[in-house]
Design a protein around this motif. Structure first.
Motif, PDB file in Angstrom:
ATOM      1  N   GLY A  93       0.822  -1.209   0.000  1.00 18.85           N
ATOM      2  CA  GLY A  93       0.000   0.000   0.000  1.00 18.85           C
ATOM      3  C   GLY A  93       0.850   1.250   0.000  1.00 18.85           C
ATOM      4  O   GLY A  93       0.591   2.192  -0.763  1.00 18.85           O
ATOM      5  N   LYS A  94       1.856   1.285   0.871  1.00 16.73           N
ATOM      6  CA  LYS A  94       2.755   2.445   0.920  1.00 16.73           C
ATOM      7  C   LYS A  94       3.506   2.617  -0.403  1.00 16.73           C
ATOM      8  O   LYS A  94       3.822   3.738  -0.802  1.00 16.73           O
ATOM      9  CB  LYS A  94       3.746   2.290   2.065  1.00 16.73           C
ATOM     10  CG  LYS A  94       3.121   2.336   3.450  1.00 16.73           C
ATOM     11  CD  LYS A  94       2.666   3.734   3.828  1.00 16.73           C
ATOM     12  CE  LYS A  94       3.826   4.613   4.230  1.00 16.73           C
ATOM     13  NZ  LYS A  94       3.375   5.929   4.734  1.00 16.73           N
ATOM     14  N   ILE A 103      -4.895  -9.747  -5.460  1.00 16.04           N
ATOM     15  CA  ILE A 103      -4.788 -10.457  -4.188  1.00 16.04           C
ATOM     16  C   ILE A 103      -5.244  -9.579  -3.022  1.00 16.04           C
ATOM     17  O   ILE A 103      -5.819 -10.064  -2.043  1.00 16.04           O
ATOM     18  CB  ILE A 103      -3.345 -10.989  -3.962  1.00 16.04           C
ATOM     19  CG1 ILE A 103      -3.280 -11.807  -2.674  1.00 16.04           C
ATOM     20  CG2 ILE A 103      -2.346  -9.861  -3.909  1.00 16.04           C
ATOM     21  CD1 ILE A 103      -4.135 -13.036  -2.659  1.00 16.04           C
ATOM     22  N   ILE A 104      -5.028  -8.259  -3.136  1.00 18.60           N
ATOM     23  CA  ILE A 104      -5.514  -7.336  -2.094  1.00 18.60           C
ATOM     24  C   ILE A 104      -7.035  -7.411  -2.016  1.00 18.60           C
ATOM     25  O   ILE A 104      -7.621  -7.454  -0.926  1.00 18.60           O
ATOM     26  CB  ILE A 104      -5.063  -5.893  -2.390  1.00 18.60           C
ATOM     27  CG1 ILE A 104      -3.540  -5.781  -2.303  1.00 18.60           C
ATOM     28  CG2 ILE A 104      -5.714  -4.912  -1.408  1.00 18.60           C
ATOM     29  CD1 ILE A 104      -2.987  -4.495  -2.868  1.00 18.60           C
ATOM     30  N   LYS A 105      -7.677  -7.467  -3.171  1.00 19.99           N
ATOM     31  CA  LYS A 105      -9.136  -7.563  -3.225  1.00 19.99           C
ATOM     32  C   LYS A 105      -9.611  -8.846  -2.550  1.00 19.99           C
ATOM     33  O   LYS A 105     -10.608  -8.843  -1.799  1.00 19.99           O
ATOM     34  CB  LYS A 105      -9.586  -7.523  -4.693  1.00 19.99           C
ATOM     35  CG  LYS A 105     -11.095  -7.551  -4.878  1.00 19.99           C
ATOM     36  CD  LYS A 105     -11.748  -6.297  -4.351  1.00 19.99           C
ATOM     37  CE  LYS A 105     -13.241  -6.290  -4.665  1.00 19.99           C
ATOM     38  NZ  LYS A 105     -13.928  -5.169  -3.994  1.00 19.99           N
ATOM     39  N   VAL A 106      -8.900  -9.951  -2.783  1.00 22.13           N
ATOM     40  CA  VAL A 106      -9.254 -11.225  -2.149  1.00 22.13           C
ATOM     41  C   VAL A 106      -9.103 -11.118  -0.632  1.00 22.13           C
ATOM     42  O   VAL A 106      -9.986 -11.536   0.133  1.00 22.13           O
ATOM     43  CB  VAL A 106      -8.375 -12.365  -2.696  1.00 22.13           C
ATOM     44  CG1 VAL A 106      -8.574 -13.643  -1.876  1.00 22.13           C
ATOM     45  CG2 VAL A 106      -8.681 -12.618  -4.161  1.00 22.13           C
ATOM     46  N   THR A 122      -5.139  -0.570   2.401  1.00 23.18           N
ATOM     47  CA  THR A 122      -4.308  -0.642   1.194  1.00 23.18           C
ATOM     48  C   THR A 122      -5.100  -0.219  -0.037  1.00 23.18           C
ATOM     49  O   THR A 122      -4.577   0.465  -0.922  1.00 23.18           O
ATOM     50  CB  THR A 122      -3.756  -2.070   1.018  1.00 23.18           C
ATOM     51  OG1 THR A 122      -3.003  -2.421   2.187  1.00 23.18           O
ATOM     52  CG2 THR A 122      -2.844  -2.158  -0.197  1.00 23.18           C
ATOM     53  N   LEU A 123      -6.369  -0.619  -0.106  1.00 20.87           N
ATOM     54  CA  LEU A 123      -7.214  -0.170  -1.219  1.00 20.87           C
ATOM     55  C   LEU A 123      -7.317   1.358  -1.242  1.00 20.87           C
ATOM     56  O   LEU A 123      -7.290   1.978  -2.316  1.00 20.87           O
ATOM     57  CB  LEU A 123      -8.611  -0.795  -1.104  1.00 20.87           C
ATOM     58  CG  LEU A 123      -8.710  -2.298  -1.397  1.00 20.87           C
ATOM     59  CD1 LEU A 123     -10.097  -2.828  -1.026  1.00 20.87           C
ATOM     60  CD2 LEU A 123      -8.414  -2.587  -2.870  1.00 20.87           C
ATOM     61  N   LEU A 124      -7.396   1.974  -0.063  1.00 23.50           N
ATOM     62  CA  LEU A 124      -7.415   3.439  -0.001  1.00 23.50           C
ATOM     63  C   LEU A 124      -6.113   4.019  -0.528  1.00 23.50           C
ATOM     64  O   LEU A 124      -6.107   5.016  -1.255  1.00 23.50           O
ATOM     65  CB  LEU A 124      -7.657   3.902   1.435  1.00 23.50           C
ATOM     66  CG  LEU A 124      -9.054   3.669   2.007  1.00 23.50           C
ATOM     67  CD1 LEU A 124      -9.099   4.065   3.481  1.00 23.50           C
ATOM     68  CD2 LEU A 124     -10.102   4.457   1.229  1.00 23.50           C
ATOM     69  N   GLY A 217       0.009  -6.854  13.582  1.00 19.01           N
ATOM     70  CA  GLY A 217       0.728  -6.914  12.305  1.00 19.01           C
ATOM     71  C   GLY A 217       1.231  -5.575  11.805  1.00 19.01           C
ATOM     72  O   GLY A 217       1.768  -5.474  10.699  1.00 19.01           O
ATOM     73  N   LYS A 218       1.080  -4.522  12.607  1.00 16.88           N
ATOM     74  CA  LYS A 218       1.624  -3.178  12.363  1.00 16.88           C
ATOM     75  C   LYS A 218       1.008  -2.431  11.190  1.00 16.88           C
ATOM     76  O   LYS A 218       1.452  -1.348  10.838  1.00 16.88           O
ATOM     77  CB  LYS A 218       3.154  -3.238  12.172  1.00 16.88           C
ATOM     78  CG  LYS A 218       3.876  -3.820  13.365  1.00 16.88           C
ATOM     79  CD  LYS A 218       5.371  -3.893  13.131  1.00 16.88           C
ATOM     80  CE  LYS A 218       6.071  -4.482  14.328  1.00 16.88           C
ATOM     81  NZ  LYS A 218       5.661  -5.881  14.609  1.00 16.88           N
ATOM     82  N   ALA A 219      -0.021  -2.991  10.560  1.00 19.21           N
ATOM     83  CA  ALA A 219      -0.576  -2.340   9.373  1.00 19.21           C
ATOM     84  C   ALA A 219      -1.462  -1.155   9.727  1.00 19.21           C
ATOM     85  O   ALA A 219      -1.479  -0.147   9.025  1.00 19.21           O
ATOM     86  CB  ALA A 219      -1.364  -3.349   8.543  1.00 19.21           C
ATOM     87  N   THR A 220      -2.225  -1.269  10.819  1.00 20.35           N
ATOM     88  CA  THR A 220      -3.179  -0.222  11.165  1.00 20.35           C
ATOM     89  C   THR A 220      -2.916   0.290  12.574  1.00 20.35           C
ATOM     90  O   THR A 220      -2.200  -0.337  13.354  1.00 20.35           O
ATOM     91  CB  THR A 220      -4.632  -0.741  11.071  1.00 20.35           C
ATOM     92  OG1 THR A 220      -4.771  -1.886  11.920  1.00 20.35           O
ATOM     93  CG2 THR A 220      -4.968  -1.127   9.636  1.00 20.35           C
ATOM     94  N   GLN A 221      -3.523   1.436  12.888  1.00 21.74           N
ATOM     95  CA  GLN A 221      -3.330   2.082  14.183  1.00 21.74           C
ATOM     96  C   GLN A 221      -4.665   2.494  14.793  1.00 21.74           C
ATOM     97  O   GLN A 221      -5.667   2.627  14.090  1.00 21.74           O
ATOM     98  CB  GLN A 221      -2.484   3.356  14.036  1.00 21.74           C
ATOM     99  CG  GLN A 221      -1.007   3.160  13.852  1.00 21.74           C
ATOM    100  CD  GLN A 221      -0.319   4.511  13.804  1.00 21.74           C
ATOM    101  OE1 GLN A 221      -0.414   5.231  12.818  1.00 21.74           O
ATOM    102  NE2 GLN A 221       0.363   4.869  14.867  1.00 21.74           N
TER     103      GLN A 221
END
Length: 416
Positions: A93-94, A103-106, A122-124, A217-221
């Motif tokens: 995403g970054k 695969i992101i959609k899945v 990530t879609l955003l 998993g550090k992806a979101t806050q």
């Protein structure tokens, strides 16, 4: 120095003997070298049997914008480990990797809420707001704080439509705070939101504090209440307080960045709150804004009863804004009072470094008094008048001996 082959060769010679968590921290160095040896080191960590290691390195690749590792990141997206998926989702995403979209959609339809939310984020990042919005809406309606705060990446129109009703109805402070902070990130200038956050900054106590927290998993806050604070050791309390002060600063900074000085009418409450660090930050902002109310607000702060340090910051700002000789004379007095303090530089570990935030963050201590003294000395150095130089030399004679190297460096700038 890492561009020096002798230095990098020496580091390579022993780094593999260190504990894996230390090797992970060294990845921030190797990511920026861009040599075959450095890339091999990163690939070795990405193939570690420890999924926490793989997750952390994927996060760093996203933070440091290293596109050359995209093939490996794409393979991690198809891993069976949710941690691999989260870390890779954040990184692609970054890096805005459109090739990973299928695969992101899945992953966005996975039953694991952490993976699905990371995929929505990530879609955003890929500009696919219409596909992310239904996922975020579902999780926000379930009052998932992480989803509410992740909604800050929506467009302002859609973000306000989703978050304002949640903010108005929220009973739990964790929900209300995450919604408010997400709205401010979107640029919302809603009066109730700004008033709530001002009250939040004014009234927070150490028994009831919130800190920004990452998902596993550090992806979101999101912002989470630190309920264990009363039970922490003294050392842990000190670290938590430093994080809390930084968090308060983050909130105020985001408010000050709102368009058209929208937060200016609320600043007077911050200036009279007797929270010295926040007041100093607000005064520093006012000193460089061209808004017609700024001078009036700072002048009031200079007369506010309570902590003299706040008045000192205000008078420093008034001198910066007006160049009034009377205000400069007050700076001399403050410098005389503060010069005996010992200036200390302490370092704090940043567990999630980025290119804009080094692993070790050096902080002046004691923070407000020492920072004020250094700022006053910088002001004297910058003007370079005979009187300022005389005062500066006089202060050097009176300061604590441990401060001499710092003041000597400032003195060199005068004679440059």
């Amino acid at each position: 120095c890492m561009k020096n082959s002798k230095v990098s060769d020496y580091l390579y010679s022993f780094i593999h003997k260190l504990p894996e968590e230390i090797q992970n921290l060294a990845a921030t160095i190797f990511l920026q070298i861009e040599t075959e040896e450095a890339d091999a080191y990163i690939h070795r960590l990405l193939s570690s049997p420890n999924n926490l290691t793989r997750n952390y390195i994927a996060y760093l690749i996203g933070e440091y914008q290293q596109r050359r590792f995209l093939p490996t990141l794409r393979s991690l997206l198809t891993s069976a480990s949710p941690l691999d998926q989260e870390g890779a989702l954040y990184a692609v995403g970054k890096l805005e990797d459109a090739s990973s979209y299928p695969i992101i959609k899945v992953l966005s339809s996975r039953s694991d809420p952490e993976v699905a939310l990371a995929a929505a984020q990530t879609l955003l990042f890929l500009g696919k707001e219409d596909e992310a919005l239904p996922i975020l809406t579902t999780f926000c309606q379930q009052e998932l704080p992480r989803a509410i705060y992740t909604s800050r990446f929506l467009s302002q129109e859609k973000g306000e439509a989703l978050l304002l009703p949640i903010f108005y109805k929220a009973i739990k402070e964790e929900i209300k705070l995450n919604a408010a902070l997400a709205l401010v990130h979107l640029g919302s200038v809603n009066h109730q939101v700004l008033s709530y956050l001002t009250e939040f900054l004014e009234n927070k106590t150490l028994q009831h504090i919130f800190l920004p927290t990452h998902s596993i998993g550090k992806a979101t806050q999101f912002w989470k209440e630190c309920t264990a604070f009363p039970l922490l050791s003294q050392e842990a309390k000190a670290r938590t307080l430093a994080m809390y002060r930084s968090a308060e600063d983050t909130i105020l900074t985001s408010l000050l960045k709102l368009p058209d000085n929208a937060y200016l009418p609320y600043l007077e409450r911050i200036l009279t709150s007797q929270k010295t660090l926040l007041a100093a930050k607000a005064i520093a902002f006012l000193s460089v804004t061209a808004h017609p109310q700024a001078l009036s607000l700072v002048s009031k702060a200079a007369l506010t009863p309570g902590d003299p340090i706040i008045r000192a910051y205000a008078n420093l700002a008034l001198y910066t804004m007006t160049q009034d000789p009377e205000k400069k004379a007050l700076l001399y007095q403050y410098a005389e009072q503060l010069i005996g303090d010992t200036i200390l530089f302490t370092d704090e570990e940043n567990p999630l470094p980025s290119p804009h935030s080094s692993y070790l963050r050096y902080q002046v201590s004691p923070e407000t008094r020492s920072q004020l003294m250094l700022t006053i000395l910088e002001t004297l150095v910058s003007s370079k008048t005979d009187e300022d130089i005389r005062v500066f030399l006089s202060l050097m004679k009176k300061t604590h001996y441990k401060n001499i190297p710092i003041l000597s460096g400032l003195l060199m700038r005068i004679v440059e």
